[in-house]
Design a protein around this motif. Structure first.
Motif, short mmCIF file in Angstrom:
data_model
loop_
_atom_site.label_atom_id
_atom_site.label_comp_id
_atom_site.label_asym_id
_atom_site.label_seq_id
_atom_site.Cartn_x
_atom_site.Cartn_y
_atom_site.Cartn_z
N PHE A 78 0.87 -1.31 0.06
CA PHE A 78 0.07 0.01 -0.06
C PHE A 78 1.00 1.21 0.02
CE2 PHE A 78 -2.31 -3.22 2.24
CZ PHE A 78 -3.62 -3.32 1.54
N ASP A 117 -2.14 -3.56 -4.15
CA ASP A 117 -3.37 -3.18 -3.83
C ASP A 117 -3.73 -2.21 -5.00
OD1 ASP A 117 -5.75 -3.16 -1.78
OD2 ASP A 117 -5.46 -1.04 -2.45
N CYS A 119 -6.11 0.64 -6.09
CA CYS A 119 -7.38 1.43 -5.67
C CYS A 119 -7.03 2.93 -5.84
CB CYS A 119 -7.44 0.93 -4.23
SG CYS A 119 -9.25 1.65 -3.89
N CYS A 129 -12.85 5.93 -3.69
CA CYS A 129 -12.07 4.86 -4.65
C CYS A 129 -12.09 5.05 -6.02
CB CYS A 129 -12.43 3.41 -4.05
SG CYS A 129 -12.22 3.10 -2.29
N SER A 164 -8.83 -3.47 -5.15
CA SER A 164 -9.65 -3.14 -3.99
C SER A 164 -10.62 -2.18 -3.97
CB SER A 164 -8.80 -2.81 -2.80
OG SER A 164 -8.38 -1.85 -2.69
N TYR A 191 -10.69 -8.49 -4.99
CA TYR A 191 -11.16 -8.30 -3.72
C TYR A 191 -12.83 -8.34 -4.14
CZ TYR A 191 -7.34 -5.81 -1.41
OH TYR A 191 -6.17 -5.41 -0.50
N LYS A 194 -15.99 -7.57 -0.90
CA LYS A 194 -15.45 -6.63 0.23
C LYS A 194 -16.66 -5.77 0.63
CE LYS A 194 -12.54 -2.77 0.34
NZ LYS A 194 -11.18 -1.91 0.02
N PHE A 199 -14.44 -2.24 10.34
CA PHE A 199 -13.34 -3.02 10.65
C PHE A 199 -12.15 -2.32 9.77
CE2 PHE A 199 -16.10 -6.30 12.32
CZ PHE A 199 -15.49 -6.58 13.27
N TYR A 200 -12.42 -1.49 8.81
CA TYR A 200 -11.34 -0.71 8.01
C TYR A 200 -10.63 0.44 8.57
CZ TYR A 200 -13.42 -3.65 4.47
OH TYR A 200 -14.05 -4.39 3.78
N PHE A 203 -6.82 1.07 9.37
CA PHE A 203 -6.18 0.95 8.00
C PHE A 203 -6.41 2.61 7.41
CE2 PHE A 203 -6.40 1.28 3.52
CZ PHE A 203 -5.37 0.28 3.05
N ARG A 204 -7.41 3.07 7.55
CA ARG A 204 -7.87 4.32 7.05
C ARG A 204 -6.80 5.44 7.45
NH1 ARG A 204 -14.40 3.67 5.55
NH2 ARG A 204 -13.89 1.94 3.98
N ARG A 216 -18.60 4.55 1.94
CA ARG A 216 -18.21 3.50 0.79
C ARG A 216 -19.46 2.56 0.39
NH1 ARG A 216 -13.34 5.36 0.38
NH2 ARG A 216 -11.54 4.61 1.87
N GLN A 220 -19.11 -0.64 -1.78
CA GLN A 220 -18.90 -1.75 -1.30
C GLN A 220 -20.20 -2.42 -0.78
OE1 GLN A 220 -16.28 -0.59 1.92
NE2 GLN A 220 -14.45 -0.14 0.57
N TYR A 270 -8.97 -11.81 3.82
CA TYR A 270 -8.00 -10.73 4.27
C TYR A 270 -8.58 -10.28 5.84
CZ TYR A 270 -5.64 -6.07 3.98
OH TYR A 270 -4.76 -5.16 4.25
N VAL A 272 -8.49 -7.88 8.41
CA VAL A 272 -8.19 -6.50 8.24
C VAL A 272 -7.75 -5.78 9.56
CG1 VAL A 272 -9.57 -6.41 6.38
CG2 VAL A 272 -10.41 -5.86 8.58
N SER A 273 -7.46 -4.64 9.27
CA SER A 273 -6.88 -3.77 10.51
C SER A 273 -7.72 -3.67 11.68
CB SER A 273 -6.66 -2.43 9.86
OG SER A 273 -7.92 -1.60 9.23
C1 PBG Z 1 -8.47 0.37 -0.12
C2 PBG Z 1 -8.16 -0.66 0.79
C3 PBG Z 1 -8.75 -0.55 2.13
C4 PBG Z 1 -8.46 -1.66 2.80
C5 PBG Z 1 -7.61 -2.50 1.84
N1 PBG Z 1 -7.60 -1.83 0.60
C6 PBG Z 1 -9.74 0.48 2.76
C7 PBG Z 1 -10.89 0.62 2.38
O1 PBG Z 1 -11.56 0.13 1.77
O2 PBG Z 1 -11.56 1.66 2.91
C8 PBG Z 1 -8.60 -2.14 4.08
C9 PBG Z 1 -7.57 -2.95 4.87
C10 PBG Z 1 -7.71 -3.34 6.32
O3 PBG Z 1 -8.55 -2.54 7.15
O4 PBG Z 1 -6.80 -3.82 6.79
N2 PBG Z 1 -9.65 0.56 -0.97
#
Ligand code: PBG
Length: 327
Positions: A78, A117, A119, A129, A164, A191, A194, A199-200, A203-204, A216, A220, A270, A272-273
């Motif tokens: 990333f 990734d 995006c 995105c 993604s 992805y 998704k 849960f993201y 990451f954000r 999103r 999504q 995945y 996620v974060s």
């Molecule tokens: C980019 C993307 C995201 C994640 C992976 N690629 C964030 C999102 O969609 O907002 C999340 C990964 C994570 O939370 O570990 N679009």
């Protein structure tokens, strides 16, 4: 005949328990997420993800070396770019942060497997995105930009691309562009399922990709839906995806199982974060045993049917597998 005791016999001792494990894990099936910041020299801890780091282009090789030491041979990259604009043009820049990071990794360790990734959200000034028309994402004109980004990653040496963004038709657009540019052998990890997930969050903040307004949910998936995930996967298969993904992992084990049962393609999950950050926070508060929770969570994802797992715990899990605690 009395059969009641039979299953217990298979639990009588470590050796027989190991023989009888139904789920087998390997460090080969783990993928480590790496964040590279174009503005950074050295490394910087990621506040929202305890134990994780941002890497500068000068130090990304250290992340790779640490993976190798633990037995992990692949990553997903990333990028945090210096420059953002409405179109996300740094995403496909020849010397963009991900493109340069791929070159740095390959220079240090040519066989390390690099997934990127694909995006725009880290590259757009609005954090969505795709391209915007008013306040909604404009699907079709975004496809060309995603395809351009994927090709630029392949040109820089990426082994696999992972869109993604969740735009409709992006797998077909990327496949065609890769083929035309001479990258017919570069696989696409889509992805596919998704979810629009809370849960993201960590990451954000780590990637600086939170949307400036709105959310999103327009592109999504709705967490209420599982059949829709199968439909998304079917479309991606039709468009030429080589691998499918379900994301997040732990709250979507039913979706992982259904995708496994309905499709033959390799399946990635995945973790996620937010899944990682919750375990870290609970462990820091002394509420759970981090190591055992990490192992059990990963096991459940493979037991549900995933073939591979993207996880911030990749290195620790690889060591747990090597020790025989799982796998
Ligand atoms: C980019 C993307 C995201 C994640 C992976 N690629 C964030 C999102 O969609 O907002 C999340 C990964 C994570 O939370 O570990 N679009």
């Amino acid at each position: 005949m009395e059969l009641v005791n039979r299953p217990r016999r298979l639990r009588s001792g470590e050796a027989v328990r190991r023989l009888c494990r139904e789920t087998r894990l390997s460090p080969d099936s783990l993928i480590y997420p790496i964040f590279v910041d174009e503005c950074l020299t050295g490394t910087r801890p990621i506040e929202s993800l305890p134990g994780q780091y941002h890497y500068g282009l000068d130090s990304v090789h250290q992340a790779v070396a640490a993976c190798r030491d633990a037995g992990v041979g692949s990553c997903i990259l990333f990028g945090l770019p210096k420059h953002k604009d409405a179109r996300g043009s740094s995403a496909w820049a020849k010397d963009g942060v991900v493109q340069e990071a791929i070159r740095a990794i390959k220079a240090a360790d040519p066989d390390f497997y690099v997934i990127t990734d694909v995006c725009l959200c880290e590259y757009t000034d609005h954090g969505h995105c795709g391209l915007l028309k008013g306040e909604t994402v404009d699907n079709d004109p975004t496809l060309e930009l995603l395809a351009r980004t994927a090709v630029s990653h392949a040109r820089a040496g990426a082994d696999m691309v992972a869109p993604s963004d969740m735009m409709d038709g992006r797998v077909a657009a990327i496949r065609e562009a890769l083929d035309d540019a001479g990258f017919a052998n570069t696989p696409i990890l889509s992805y596919s399922a998704k979810y629009a997930s809370a849960f993201y969050g960590p990451f954000r903040s780590a990637a600086g990709s939170a949307p400036a307004f709105g959310d999103r949910r327009g592109y999504q998936m709705d967490p209420h839906n599982a059949r829709e995930a199968l439909k998304e996967c079917a479309l991606d298969v039709e468009e030429g995806a080589d691998l499918l993904m379900v994301k997040p992992a732990l709250s979507y084990l039913d979706v992982i199982r259904q995708v496994r049962d309905n499709f033959d393609l390799p399946l990635c999950a995945y973790s996620v974060s937010g899944e990682y950050a919750m375990i870290k926070a609970a462990a820091a508060a002394g509420l759970v045993d981090e190591y055992r929770i990490m192992c059990e969570s990963a096991l459940s994802v493979f037991r549900a049917g995933a073939d591979m797992l993207i996880t911030y715990y990749a290195k620790e899990l690889a060591q747990a597998i090597r020790k025989g605690d799982i796998g």
